[in-house]
Design an enzyme around this catalytic site. Sequence first.
Site, PDB file in Angstrom:
ATOM      1  N   HIS A   9      62.060 -14.891  41.293  1.00 15.71           N
ATOM      2  CA  HIS A   9      62.009 -13.658  42.084  1.00 15.71           C
ATOM      3  C   HIS A   9      62.639 -13.909  43.448  1.00 15.71           C
ATOM      4  O   HIS A   9      62.942 -15.067  43.794  1.00 15.71           O
ATOM      5  CB  HIS A   9      60.582 -13.094  42.211  1.00 15.71           C
ATOM      6  CG  HIS A   9      59.542 -14.087  42.631  1.00 15.71           C
ATOM      7  ND1 HIS A   9      58.215 -13.769  42.771  1.00 15.71           N
ATOM      8  CD2 HIS A   9      59.626 -15.408  42.953  1.00 15.71           C
ATOM      9  CE1 HIS A   9      57.536 -14.832  43.156  1.00 15.71           C
ATOM     10  NE2 HIS A   9      58.363 -15.835  43.267  1.00 15.71           N
ATOM     11  N   TRP A  21      55.982 -15.855  35.285  1.00 13.30           N
ATOM     12  CA  TRP A  21      57.316 -16.162  35.822  1.00 13.30           C
ATOM     13  C   TRP A  21      57.864 -17.452  35.206  1.00 13.30           C
ATOM     14  O   TRP A  21      58.126 -18.425  35.904  1.00 13.30           O
ATOM     15  CB  TRP A  21      57.231 -16.304  37.351  1.00 13.30           C
ATOM     16  CG  TRP A  21      56.996 -15.024  38.072  1.00 13.30           C
ATOM     17  CD1 TRP A  21      57.927 -14.050  38.295  1.00 13.30           C
ATOM     18  CD2 TRP A  21      55.784 -14.570  38.695  1.00 13.30           C
ATOM     19  NE1 TRP A  21      57.364 -13.011  39.013  1.00 13.30           N
ATOM     20  CE2 TRP A  21      56.057 -13.297  39.278  1.00 13.30           C
ATOM     21  CE3 TRP A  21      54.501 -15.093  38.827  1.00 13.30           C
ATOM     22  CZ2 TRP A  21      55.100 -12.558  39.964  1.00 13.30           C
ATOM     23  CZ3 TRP A  21      53.544 -14.362  39.508  1.00 13.30           C
ATOM     24  CH2 TRP A  21      53.838 -13.104  40.069  1.00 13.30           C
ATOM     25  N   GLN A  56      67.054  -8.651  41.925  1.00 20.70           N
ATOM     26  CA  GLN A  56      65.859  -8.089  42.557  1.00 20.70           C
ATOM     27  C   GLN A  56      66.141  -7.698  43.996  1.00 20.70           C
ATOM     28  O   GLN A  56      67.036  -8.246  44.640  1.00 20.70           O
ATOM     29  CB  GLN A  56      64.724  -9.117  42.549  1.00 20.70           C
ATOM     30  CG  GLN A  56      63.880  -9.078  41.286  1.00 20.70           C
ATOM     31  CD  GLN A  56      62.569  -9.835  41.444  1.00 20.70           C
ATOM     32  OE1 GLN A  56      62.402 -10.628  42.386  1.00 20.70           O
ATOM     33  NE2 GLN A  56      61.640  -9.601  40.540  1.00 20.70           N
ATOM     34  N   ARG A 107      64.772 -15.483  34.452  1.00 16.09           N
ATOM     35  CA  ARG A 107      63.521 -15.611  33.700  1.00 16.09           C
ATOM     36  C   ARG A 107      63.835 -16.133  32.320  1.00 16.09           C
ATOM     37  O   ARG A 107      64.882 -15.809  31.744  1.00 16.09           O
ATOM     38  CB  ARG A 107      62.825 -14.252  33.549  1.00 16.09           C
ATOM     39  CG  ARG A 107      62.469 -13.560  34.844  1.00 16.09           C
ATOM     40  CD  ARG A 107      61.058 -13.842  35.330  1.00 16.09           C
ATOM     41  NE  ARG A 107      60.874 -13.323  36.679  1.00 16.09           N
ATOM     42  CZ  ARG A 107      60.279 -12.173  36.959  1.00 16.09           C
ATOM     43  NH1 ARG A 107      59.790 -11.432  35.984  1.00 16.09           N
ATOM     44  NH2 ARG A 107      60.160 -11.774  38.209  1.00 16.09           N
ATOM     45  N   ALA A 139      54.974  -6.439  51.976  1.00 13.47           N
ATOM     46  CA  ALA A 139      56.146  -6.934  51.233  1.00 13.47           C
ATOM     47  C   ALA A 139      56.234  -6.139  49.945  1.00 13.47           C
ATOM     48  O   ALA A 139      55.225  -5.634  49.449  1.00 13.47           O
ATOM     49  CB  ALA A 139      55.993  -8.413  50.930  1.00 13.47           C
ATOM     50  N   VAL A 171      50.018 -11.179  47.839  1.00 10.39           N
ATOM     51  CA  VAL A 171      49.638 -10.012  48.661  1.00 10.39           C
ATOM     52  C   VAL A 171      48.151  -9.717  48.493  1.00 10.39           C
ATOM     53  O   VAL A 171      47.549 -10.047  47.476  1.00 10.39           O
ATOM     54  CB  VAL A 171      50.462  -8.755  48.282  1.00 10.39           C
ATOM     55  CG1 VAL A 171      51.895  -8.868  48.766  1.00 10.39           C
ATOM     56  CG2 VAL A 171      50.419  -8.496  46.782  1.00 10.39           C
TER      57      VAL A 171
END
Length: 338
Positions: A169, A155, A209, A195, A306, A252
Amino acid sequence: MAKINLKLLKIEAKKEIKKTESLDYLNKIFDKYLGKKGIVSEVLRSLKSLPQTKRKKTGEAANDFKREIGELIEERKKIFQNAGYKIQDTHFDITAPGKKPVSGHLHPLTLARKEVEEIFENMGFSVVEGPEMESEWYNFDALNIPKDHPARDQWDTFYLENGLLLRTHTSPVQVRYMEKNNPPLRIITIGRVFRHEATDASHEVNFYQLDGLMVGKDVNVANFKAVIQEFFRRFFEKPVKIRLIPSFFPFVEPGFQVDMTCLNCEGKGCSVCSQTGWLEMMGAGMVHPNVFKNSGLNPKFWQGWAFGMGFDRLAMMKYKINDIRLFYSGDLRFLNQF
Ligand code: PHE
């Protein structure tokens, strides 16, 4: 020839000029007084029949009339011309069909956004927003990406002089929302992300996004599958299946990549899906305990999922657009098709 009182005639001509509302009519006034067959020409022509004494006086008065009225007509003409009046604009056909006013329309990304928001709202989700200029904490650390973690390389972004950065993001919105709102909660957010990228048909330095988050006492992966499959079905107006493949995102655990049956061949295999029958759609997973902690929630009490996906890509698939740069080019030949 009847006797003509040039003085009275002048007053009358002035009144007429003042009252005119069109060039067409103004030209008629000119012809009437100053034209070849007009009154003043008639007076001038009749001079030779007048006695010497009168001739000079009348001649002078006629020329005087010509000059003054001529000037007034010219002046008035200019007013009409400046105001955009056209010659022969006195008549118009009230039965002619009118010109349709051109009304604007929404950008394809806005159209897609409205649809996505409506679908999720109907499933009980709230639509929320977060800042595009974000702190390192929300963009990385709070999402379990510490300073020297190699995942940051994925990122790469633009760092600003004020110490903030352009968010890479929309996932920071999850943390921001959980800080202020207690579960159970269901949200989506759609917004611009940035980005540091070379641009091509599927990459831009700036794109959109869609992130989603659902948290509760017993929210699980089965709920996730149901919600996402239903979302795709409604958005693409086609029956679709999804499949989850293990993947890694620091925020996550477990994490997965979500594929959807190819819309083009309905899963049979074609060039769009490289003969696999599947299209890669998003990253997702169960919210990492550290993210709950960083948001002020106790991971012992709460669990949830998520997901995050490229929104431009979603719109490109729906409207069959093959170059992401078209969204940002401002090219009317493209935009007017929506
Ligand atoms: N934020 C991730 C990305 O930009 C996507 C993601 C969101 C993955 C939420 C998992 C959970 O790639």
